[in-house]
Design a protein around this motif. Structure first.
Motif, short mmCIF file in Angstrom:
data_model
loop_
_atom_site.label_atom_id
_atom_site.label_comp_id
_atom_site.label_asym_id
_atom_site.label_seq_id
_atom_site.Cartn_x
_atom_site.Cartn_y
_atom_site.Cartn_z
N ASN A 1 22.40 7.06 82.09
CA ASN A 1 22.90 8.44 81.98
C ASN A 1 24.43 8.51 82.06
OD1 ASN A 1 23.26 7.92 84.66
ND2 ASN A 1 21.80 9.46 85.38
N GLY A 2 25.10 7.39 82.34
CA GLY A 2 26.56 7.32 82.31
C GLY A 2 27.27 7.90 83.52
N GLU A 3 26.56 8.13 84.63
CA GLU A 3 27.19 8.73 85.80
C GLU A 3 28.29 7.85 86.39
OE1 GLU A 3 24.56 10.17 88.84
OE2 GLU A 3 23.22 11.04 87.35
N LEU A 4 27.98 6.57 86.60
CA LEU A 4 28.98 5.68 87.19
C LEU A 4 30.13 5.44 86.22
CD1 LEU A 4 30.06 3.96 89.44
CD2 LEU A 4 28.51 2.13 88.74
N ALA A 5 29.81 5.28 84.94
CA ALA A 5 30.87 5.10 83.93
C ALA A 5 31.80 6.30 83.91
CB ALA A 5 30.26 4.88 82.55
N SER A 6 31.24 7.48 84.05
CA SER A 6 32.06 8.69 84.10
C SER A 6 32.94 8.70 85.34
CB SER A 6 31.16 9.92 84.06
OG SER A 6 31.91 11.09 84.13
N ALA A 7 32.38 8.30 86.47
CA ALA A 7 33.16 8.26 87.71
C ALA A 7 34.29 7.23 87.62
CB ALA A 7 32.26 7.94 88.90
N LEU A 8 34.08 6.18 86.83
CA LEU A 8 35.10 5.16 86.62
C LEU A 8 36.13 5.57 85.56
CD1 LEU A 8 32.83 2.00 86.70
CD2 LEU A 8 34.72 2.47 88.28
N GLY A 9 35.88 6.67 84.87
CA GLY A 9 36.81 7.14 83.85
C GLY A 9 36.72 6.38 82.55
N VAL A 10 35.57 5.78 82.27
CA VAL A 10 35.39 4.97 81.07
C VAL A 10 35.43 5.85 79.83
CG1 VAL A 10 33.79 3.48 79.81
CG2 VAL A 10 34.07 3.20 82.27
N ARG A 11 36.26 5.45 78.86
CA ARG A 11 36.37 6.16 77.58
C ARG A 11 35.89 5.29 76.42
NH1 ARG A 11 42.37 8.71 77.67
NH2 ARG A 11 41.98 10.42 79.10
N GLY A 12 35.89 4.01 76.60
CA GLY A 12 35.48 3.07 75.56
C GLY A 12 35.05 1.78 76.22
N VAL A 13 34.33 0.97 75.50
CA VAL A 13 33.85 -0.30 76.03
C VAL A 13 34.30 -1.44 75.13
CG1 VAL A 13 31.87 0.58 77.29
CG2 VAL A 13 31.63 0.05 74.88
N PRO A 14 34.40 -2.61 75.66
CA PRO A 14 34.20 -3.02 77.03
C PRO A 14 35.42 -2.71 77.91
CG PRO A 14 34.81 -4.92 75.72
CD PRO A 14 34.69 -3.75 74.78
N VAL A 15 35.15 -2.52 79.18
CA VAL A 15 36.20 -2.32 80.18
C VAL A 15 35.89 -3.24 81.36
CG1 VAL A 15 37.32 -0.69 81.75
CG2 VAL A 15 36.44 0.12 79.59
N MET A 16 36.90 -3.94 81.82
CA MET A 16 36.77 -4.81 82.97
C MET A 16 37.61 -4.25 84.11
SD MET A 16 35.96 -6.69 80.18
CE MET A 16 37.52 -6.54 79.43
N TYR A 17 37.01 -4.17 85.27
CA TYR A 17 37.71 -3.75 86.48
C TYR A 17 37.72 -4.93 87.45
CZ TYR A 17 36.91 1.07 84.96
OH TYR A 17 36.88 2.25 84.25
N ILE A 18 38.87 -5.23 87.99
CA ILE A 18 38.97 -6.19 89.08
C ILE A 18 39.17 -5.35 90.34
CG2 ILE A 18 40.20 -8.15 90.09
CD1 ILE A 18 39.06 -8.92 87.41
N ILE A 19 38.18 -5.42 91.23
CA ILE A 19 38.20 -4.64 92.46
C ILE A 19 38.43 -5.61 93.61
CG2 ILE A 19 36.87 -3.08 93.94
CD1 ILE A 19 35.27 -2.33 91.38
N ASP A 20 39.45 -5.34 94.43
CA ASP A 20 39.77 -6.28 95.50
C ASP A 20 38.77 -6.15 96.65
OD1 ASP A 20 40.58 -4.11 97.12
OD2 ASP A 20 42.71 -4.53 96.88
N SER A 21 38.97 -6.98 97.67
CA SER A 21 38.01 -7.06 98.78
C SER A 21 37.90 -5.78 99.60
CB SER A 21 38.40 -8.22 99.71
OG SER A 21 39.71 -8.03 100.20
N SER A 22 38.88 -4.88 99.46
CA SER A 22 38.83 -3.61 100.20
C SER A 22 38.38 -2.44 99.32
CB SER A 22 40.19 -3.31 100.83
OG SER A 22 41.16 -3.14 99.82
N GLY A 23 37.96 -2.71 98.09
CA GLY A 23 37.44 -1.65 97.22
C GLY A 23 38.48 -0.97 96.35
N GLN A 24 39.69 -1.53 96.27
CA GLN A 24 40.74 -0.95 95.44
C GLN A 24 40.69 -1.57 94.04
OE1 GLN A 24 43.09 1.48 96.44
NE2 GLN A 24 41.65 1.60 98.14
N ILE A 25 40.80 -0.73 93.02
CA ILE A 25 40.89 -1.24 91.66
C ILE A 25 42.29 -1.79 91.47
CG2 ILE A 25 40.84 -0.65 89.21
CD1 ILE A 25 38.83 1.57 89.93
N ARG A 26 42.38 -3.08 91.21
CA ARG A 26 43.69 -3.73 91.08
C ARG A 26 44.09 -3.97 89.64
NH1 ARG A 26 45.25 -6.60 95.65
NH2 ARG A 26 47.14 -6.97 94.46
N PHE A 27 43.11 -4.23 88.77
CA PHE A 27 43.38 -4.46 87.35
C PHE A 27 42.29 -3.80 86.52
CE2 PHE A 27 45.24 -8.31 89.29
CZ PHE A 27 46.51 -8.28 88.73
#
Length: 169
Positions: A124-150
């Protein structure tokens, strides 16, 4: 106006055309870039296609590579096999969006010989929407404290992903 353009030296015309193409690529990539960057990753939880319970908190302590993809995306089909080499050394979770039911995604992964990938089906795209995804593929590097770094949109390399995971590790 075109007469003046054609009167320019060939090297200058080539330079202008290259700049125009680069500008177009930049605009497209800017549009496709997620609206959520360099912030706290949205909390999520769910069950992977393999039946494992996953959540953002469950990945705390080590960097996480979160890859958003779709079955209909041709670039995703090229990129997903590159992730298999990362599974032994890094935490990886993939998020299938707009790809059908769990069974349809399983069938796609089986056909691509990627059944071993950890996949959370976001039909249903709920998490993708919360991540702000507009197109695919998208890679997120999330650090050990939950911060999106890249974030990276489009085709990338496994060594580039490894370098980013090492950097935030």
């Amino acid at each position: 106006m075109f007469k003046r353009y054609k009167a320019l030296p060939g090297w200058l015309r080539w330079g202008l055309e290259i700049l125009l193409v680069m500008f177009i690529i930049f605009v497209i990539r800017s549009y496709q870039s997620p609206t959520l960057e360099s912030s706290t990753a949205p909390d999520f939880s769910g069950v992977t296609l393999a039946g494992d319970q996953v959540s953002l908190a469950g990945y705390a302590g080590e960097p996480l590579l979160l890859v958003v993809w779709a079955e209909w995306c041709h670039i995703c089909s090229i990129e997903l096999p590159m992730l298999t080499g990362l599974l032994d050394d890094h935490q990886v979770l993939t998020l299938a969006i707009q790809s059908g039911s769990d069974d349809q995604v399983r069938q796609f992964l089986y056909e691509q010989q990627l059944s071993h990938l950890p996949v959370l089906n976001d039909s249903n795209g709920e998490l993708a929407s919360a991540l702000g995804v507009r197109g695919v593929p998208v890679m997120y590097i999330i650090d050990s404290s939950g911060q999106i770094r890249f974030t990276e949109v489009g085709l990338t390399s496994s060594w580039g992903l490894r370098a980013r995971l090492w950097w935030v590790g």
